[in-house]
Design a protein around this motif. Structure first.
Motif, PDB file in Angstrom:
ATOM      1  N   GLU A 166      94.351  46.009  78.533  1.00  0.00           N
ATOM      2  CA  GLU A 166      94.529  45.304  77.268  1.00  0.00           C
ATOM      3  C   GLU A 166      93.449  45.691  76.262  1.00  0.00           C
ATOM      4  O   GLU A 166      93.684  45.649  75.048  1.00  0.00           O
ATOM      5  CB  GLU A 166      94.491  43.797  77.525  1.00  0.00           C
ATOM      6  N   TYR A 168      94.704  48.621  74.353  1.00  0.00           N
ATOM      7  CA  TYR A 168      95.770  48.237  73.442  1.00  0.00           C
ATOM      8  C   TYR A 168      95.212  47.641  72.154  1.00  0.00           C
ATOM      9  O   TYR A 168      95.781  47.806  71.072  1.00  0.00           O
ATOM     10  CB  TYR A 168      96.701  47.214  74.115  1.00  0.00           C
ATOM     11  N   CYS A 205      97.222  53.929  77.739  1.00  0.00           N
ATOM     12  CA  CYS A 205      96.757  52.551  77.687  1.00  0.00           C
ATOM     13  C   CYS A 205      96.932  51.912  79.062  1.00  0.00           C
ATOM     14  O   CYS A 205      98.060  51.609  79.472  1.00  0.00           O
ATOM     15  CB  CYS A 205      97.544  51.757  76.639  1.00  0.00           C
ATOM     16  N   VAL A 261      99.908  52.860  68.840  1.00  0.00           N
ATOM     17  CA  VAL A 261     100.353  52.768  70.225  1.00  0.00           C
ATOM     18  C   VAL A 261     101.856  53.015  70.272  1.00  0.00           C
ATOM     19  O   VAL A 261     102.622  52.437  69.493  1.00  0.00           O
ATOM     20  CB  VAL A 261     100.016  51.392  70.822  1.00  0.00           C
TER      21      VAL A 261
END
Length: 242
Positions: free
Chosen positions: A101, A104, A98, A8
């Motif tokens: 959550e 992520y 993203c 990420v």
């Protein structure tokens, strides 16, 4: 494709996939062409510069460069996504936005199961029959052939001519055999020539020449006059009973 890894960065999941084989520029265009089915609000990038295209068919005519990418809203993941292909290397970069959550927290296995099927579909599109511009695309129309026209190579092909000759010979042989079989099956049922019109021949020994006999014309036979028939006599009545 094989997922090398993902991480990420600045709100995007960045990943790298290795292609099974090296591909040409035209094959990359094939993959971008196929990717239109998985995106909306599409933008095409060539060397990281956006290109203005009027239709999907225009992708197939983009001149070769160092890289090409497609970006937009993924119809599979419902988030912004971009896919990059490069001419000098055998890998592809993918960026996935993203927005939750859950994205992520994706690990290697879960991300691979989610994105790899899409990348495999695009790689397969590279090796399919090249896509052709639709009929409505400018310059894509060619001479149309009517239904009654025959391909030009049919008559000129030696293999086709040989097959046609063999078929005609087989058909002629079949017809001749069928005719001979029908003639032999008729036997005595066929009309025979009258015996009086041909001289008798001995069953054995050499045949001697015979002299033709001219038919003897006989005078018509005059019928004798028919005697008159007796008149019908009425039956004798029986005597009355005593």
């Amino acid at each position: 494709m094989y997922l090398e890894g993902q991480h990420v960065d600045s709100g995007w999941i960045r990943s790298t996939f290795t292609l099974t084989h090296r591909v040409s520029w035209q094959q990359m265009l094939q993959a971008i062409y196929a990717a239109f089915d998985y995106f909306t609000e599409i933008v095409i990038f060539v060397d990281e510069k956006s290109q203005r295209i009027k239709s999907r068919d225009d992708v197939l005519t983009i001149p070769e460069s160092s890289s090409i990418a497609i970006a937009g809203i993924s119809t599979v993941f419902k988030v912004p996504m971009s896919i990059f292909f490069y001419t000098q290397v055998q890998f592809s970069n993918v960026r996935l936005k993203c927005v939750s959550e859950e994205l992520y927290g994706l690990d290697y296995e879960r991300y691979n199961k989610m994105v790899c099927p899409l990348m495999n579909a695009l790689e397969l599109a590279m090796f399919r029959k090249p896509a052709k511009p639709s009929r409505g695309h400018k310059g894509s129309k060619g001479p149309r052939r009517s239904k009654t026209d025959k391909p030009a190579h049919t008559a000129s092909s030696p293999v086709a001519s040989k097959i046609a000759d063999t078929g005609q010979q087989t058909q002629a042989s079949t017809v001749s055999h069928a005719g001979a079989r029908a003639h032999s099956n008729r036997g005595s049922s066929a009309p025979q020539r009258p015996t009086a019109d041909r001289p008798a021949q001995p069953a054995h020994g050499p045949q001697t020449p015979t002299r033709a006999v001219s038919p003897i014309l006989s005078s018509p036979v005059q019928s004798s006059p028919t005697p008159p028939q007796p008149s019908v006599v009425p039956p004798i009545p029986l005597p009355p009973g005593r």
